[in-house]
Scaffold this motif. Structure first.
Motif, PDB file in Angstrom:
ATOM      1  N   THR A  12       0.833  -1.206   0.000  1.00  0.00           N
ATOM      2  CA  THR A  12       0.000   0.000   0.000  1.00  0.00           C
ATOM      3  C   THR A  12       0.863   1.251   0.000  1.00  0.00           C
ATOM      4  O   THR A  12       0.615   2.192  -0.767  1.00  0.00           O
ATOM      5  N   LYS A  13       1.876   1.264   0.839  1.00  0.00           N
ATOM      6  CA  LYS A  13       2.777   2.413   0.915  1.00  0.00           C
ATOM      7  C   LYS A  13       3.501   2.620  -0.415  1.00  0.00           C
ATOM      8  O   LYS A  13       3.623   3.756  -0.902  1.00  0.00           O
ATOM      9  N   SER A  14       3.979   1.533  -1.017  1.00  0.00           N
ATOM     10  CA  SER A  14       4.666   1.630  -2.311  1.00  0.00           C
ATOM     11  C   SER A  14       3.736   2.167  -3.393  1.00  0.00           C
ATOM     12  O   SER A  14       4.118   3.054  -4.176  1.00  0.00           O
ATOM     13  N   LEU A  15       2.527   1.644  -3.462  1.00  0.00           N
ATOM     14  CA  LEU A  15       1.564   2.107  -4.467  1.00  0.00           C
ATOM     15  C   LEU A  15       1.155   3.560  -4.214  1.00  0.00           C
ATOM     16  O   LEU A  15       0.913   4.321  -5.162  1.00  0.00           O
ATOM     17  N   HIS A  16       1.089   3.956  -2.954  1.00  0.00           N
ATOM     18  CA  HIS A  16       0.794   5.355  -2.618  1.00  0.00           C
ATOM     19  C   HIS A  16       1.907   6.263  -3.144  1.00  0.00           C
ATOM     20  O   HIS A  16       1.627   7.280  -3.786  1.00  0.00           O
ATOM     21  N   ILE A  17       3.148   5.884  -2.914  1.00  0.00           N
ATOM     22  CA  ILE A  17       4.283   6.701  -3.371  1.00  0.00           C
ATOM     23  C   ILE A  17       4.308   6.797  -4.891  1.00  0.00           C
ATOM     24  O   ILE A  17       4.494   7.883  -5.454  1.00  0.00           O
ATOM     25  N   VAL A  18       4.103   5.690  -5.586  1.00  0.00           N
ATOM     26  CA  VAL A  18       4.078   5.701  -7.058  1.00  0.00           C
ATOM     27  C   VAL A  18       2.950   6.600  -7.558  1.00  0.00           C
ATOM     28  O   VAL A  18       3.128   7.392  -8.497  1.00  0.00           O
ATOM     29  N   SER A  19       1.794   6.509  -6.933  1.00  0.00           N
ATOM     30  CA  SER A  19       0.648   7.343  -7.326  1.00  0.00           C
ATOM     31  C   SER A  19       0.948   8.819  -7.118  1.00  0.00           C
ATOM     32  O   SER A  19       0.628   9.659  -7.969  1.00  0.00           O
ATOM     33  N   VAL A  20       1.562   9.143  -5.988  1.00  0.00           N
ATOM     34  CA  VAL A  20       1.915  10.536  -5.703  1.00  0.00           C
ATOM     35  C   VAL A  20       2.893  11.061  -6.742  1.00  0.00           C
ATOM     36  O   VAL A  20       2.753  12.184  -7.229  1.00  0.00           O
ATOM     37  N   ILE A  21       3.886  10.264  -7.108  1.00  0.00           N
ATOM     38  CA  ILE A  21       4.870  10.702  -8.106  1.00  0.00           C
ATOM     39  C   ILE A  21       4.182  11.015  -9.436  1.00  0.00           C
ATOM     40  O   ILE A  21       4.441  12.044 -10.059  1.00  0.00           O
ATOM     41  N   ALA A  22       3.292  10.138  -9.873  1.00  0.00           N
ATOM     42  CA  ALA A  22       2.577  10.374 -11.139  1.00  0.00           C
ATOM     43  C   ALA A  22       1.702  11.616 -11.051  1.00  0.00           C
ATOM     44  O   ALA A  22       1.648  12.421 -11.992  1.00  0.00           O
ATOM     45  N   TRP A  23       1.015  11.778  -9.929  1.00  0.00           N
ATOM     46  CA  TRP A  23       0.138  12.942  -9.749  1.00  0.00           C
ATOM     47  C   TRP A  23       0.953  14.235  -9.747  1.00  0.00           C
ATOM     48  O   TRP A  23       0.607  15.200 -10.424  1.00  0.00           O
ATOM     49  N   MET A  24       2.049  14.232  -8.999  1.00  0.00           N
ATOM     50  CA  MET A  24       2.886  15.427  -8.922  1.00  0.00           C
ATOM     51  C   MET A  24       3.477  15.788 -10.288  1.00  0.00           C
ATOM     52  O   MET A  24       3.568  16.969 -10.630  1.00  0.00           O
ATOM     53  N   ALA A  25       3.871  14.788 -11.059  1.00  0.00           N
ATOM     54  CA  ALA A  25       4.407  15.067 -12.393  1.00  0.00           C
ATOM     55  C   ALA A  25       3.384  15.845 -13.215  1.00  0.00           C
ATOM     56  O   ALA A  25       3.718  16.839 -13.871  1.00  0.00           O
ATOM     57  N   GLY A  26       2.138  15.405 -13.160  1.00  0.00           N
ATOM     58  CA  GLY A  26       1.085  16.114 -13.883  1.00  0.00           C
ATOM     59  C   GLY A  26       0.817  17.501 -13.326  1.00  0.00           C
ATOM     60  O   GLY A  26       0.599  18.454 -14.080  1.00  0.00           O
ATOM     61  N   LEU A  27       0.834  17.624 -12.001  1.00  0.00           N
ATOM     62  CA  LEU A  27       0.588  18.931 -11.380  1.00  0.00           C
ATOM     63  C   LEU A  27       1.689  19.932 -11.705  1.00  0.00           C
ATOM     64  O   LEU A  27       1.453  21.138 -11.727  1.00  0.00           O
ATOM     65  N   PHE A  28       2.895  19.442 -11.955  1.00  0.00           N
ATOM     66  CA  PHE A  28       3.985  20.325 -12.377  1.00  0.00           C
ATOM     67  C   PHE A  28       3.909  20.649 -13.870  1.00  0.00           C
ATOM     68  O   PHE A  28       4.227  21.758 -14.284  1.00  0.00           O
ATOM     69  N   TYR A  29       3.498  19.678 -14.680  1.00  0.00           N
ATOM     70  CA  TYR A  29       3.567  19.832 -16.135  1.00  0.00           C
ATOM     71  C   TYR A  29       2.363  20.573 -16.730  1.00  0.00           C
ATOM     72  O   TYR A  29       2.537  21.388 -17.648  1.00  0.00           O
ATOM     73  N   LEU A  30       1.162  20.319 -16.233  1.00  0.00           N
ATOM     74  CA  LEU A  30      -0.024  20.934 -16.845  1.00  0.00           C
ATOM     75  C   LEU A  30       0.006  22.460 -16.792  1.00  0.00           C
ATOM     76  O   LEU A  30      -0.264  23.108 -17.814  1.00  0.00           O
ATOM     77  N   PRO A  31       0.355  23.080 -15.666  1.00  0.00           N
ATOM     78  CA  PRO A  31       0.428  24.546 -15.692  1.00  0.00           C
ATOM     79  C   PRO A  31       1.479  25.067 -16.665  1.00  0.00           C
ATOM     80  O   PRO A  31       1.310  26.121 -17.274  1.00  0.00           O
ATOM     81  N   ARG A  32       2.558  24.313 -16.838  1.00  0.00           N
ATOM     82  CA  ARG A  32       3.590  24.713 -17.789  1.00  0.00           C
ATOM     83  C   ARG A  32       3.032  24.645 -19.216  1.00  0.00           C
ATOM     84  O   ARG A  32       3.300  25.522 -20.035  1.00  0.00           O
ATOM     85  N   LEU A  33       2.248  23.614 -19.519  1.00  0.00           N
ATOM     86  CA  LEU A  33       1.588  23.559 -20.828  1.00  0.00           C
ATOM     87  C   LEU A  33       0.681  24.773 -21.023  1.00  0.00           C
ATOM     88  O   LEU A  33       0.622  25.344 -22.107  1.00  0.00           O
ATOM     89  N   TYR A  34      -0.022  25.163 -19.955  1.00  0.00           N
ATOM     90  CA  TYR A  34      -0.908  26.325 -20.033  1.00  0.00           C
ATOM     91  C   TYR A  34      -0.111  27.601 -20.327  1.00  0.00           C
ATOM     92  O   TYR A  34      -0.569  28.458 -21.090  1.00  0.00           O
ATOM     93  N   VAL A  35       1.071  27.731 -19.750  1.00  0.00           N
ATOM     94  CA  VAL A  35       1.917  28.904 -20.014  1.00  0.00           C
ATOM     95  C   VAL A  35       2.218  28.981 -21.505  1.00  0.00           C
ATOM     96  O   VAL A  35       2.023  30.028 -22.136  1.00  0.00           O
ATOM     97  N   TYR A  36       2.668  27.879 -22.079  1.00  0.00           N
ATOM     98  CA  TYR A  36       3.001  27.878 -23.507  1.00  0.00           C
ATOM     99  C   TYR A  36       1.755  28.047 -24.366  1.00  0.00           C
ATOM    100  O   TYR A  36       1.803  28.699 -25.406  1.00  0.00           O
TER     101      TYR A  36
END
Length: 149
Positions: A12-36
């Motif tokens: 559960t802890k491992s899957l939580h960490i993997v999920s957080v990493i994927a979510w954070m990647a999107g949260l960092f990238y989507l606003p950058r796409l909006y800038v461009y």
């Protein structure tokens, strides 16, 4: 149920960490796409359509499932006996930050709808500033969990 959650704790802890990493990647990238999208692409052309497709797929295929799995595995960890001490501050600061992160996710989703309708009025500078929100929340979450204030 506590026995099952305890037995599956490391999964559960491992899957939580993997999920957080994927979510954070999107949260960092989507606003950058909006800038461009705002500063370079504009609206009503082929590149606008391409950006809208990239933004939709990032949100729907990566960010939404990652957010949901982050919440599911996180709640499983919360329900695992002995993991959370509710008399401490850290679970409350982490919980508030995760709720704020979820609000930011929803804010990004609402902005995507504005791009689709051609009604976006937010500047690239504003998107750049908002791009710092997940970083600040991530810092609160990580320090809360690691130091367990």
């Amino acid at each position: 149920m506590g026995d099952i959650l305890s037995d599956w704790y490391f999964w559960t802890k491992s899957l939580h960490i993997v999920s957080v990493i994927a979510w954070m990647a999107g949260l960092f990238y989507l606003p950058r796409l909006y800038v461009y999208h705002v500063e370079v692409v504009g609206s009503g052309n082929e590149t606008d359509d391409l950006f809208q497709t990239m933004e939709r797929r990032l949100l729907k295929a990566i960010m939404n499932p990652a957010m949901i799995s982050t919440w599911i595995f996180g709640l499983c960890l919360v329900l695992t006996p002995g993991v959370v001490g509710w008399d401490m501050i850290w679970p409350w600061t982490k919980g508030a930050s995760v709720i704020a992160m979820t609000w930011f996710h929803m804010w990004l989703a609402a902005r995507r709808k504005e791009f689709v309708s051609g009604s976006n009025t937010i500047t690239g500078r504003h998107y750049r500033m908002m791009n710092e929100v997940p970083t600040l929340l991530m810092l609160v979450i990580v320090f809360s969990v690691v130091f367990k204030f």
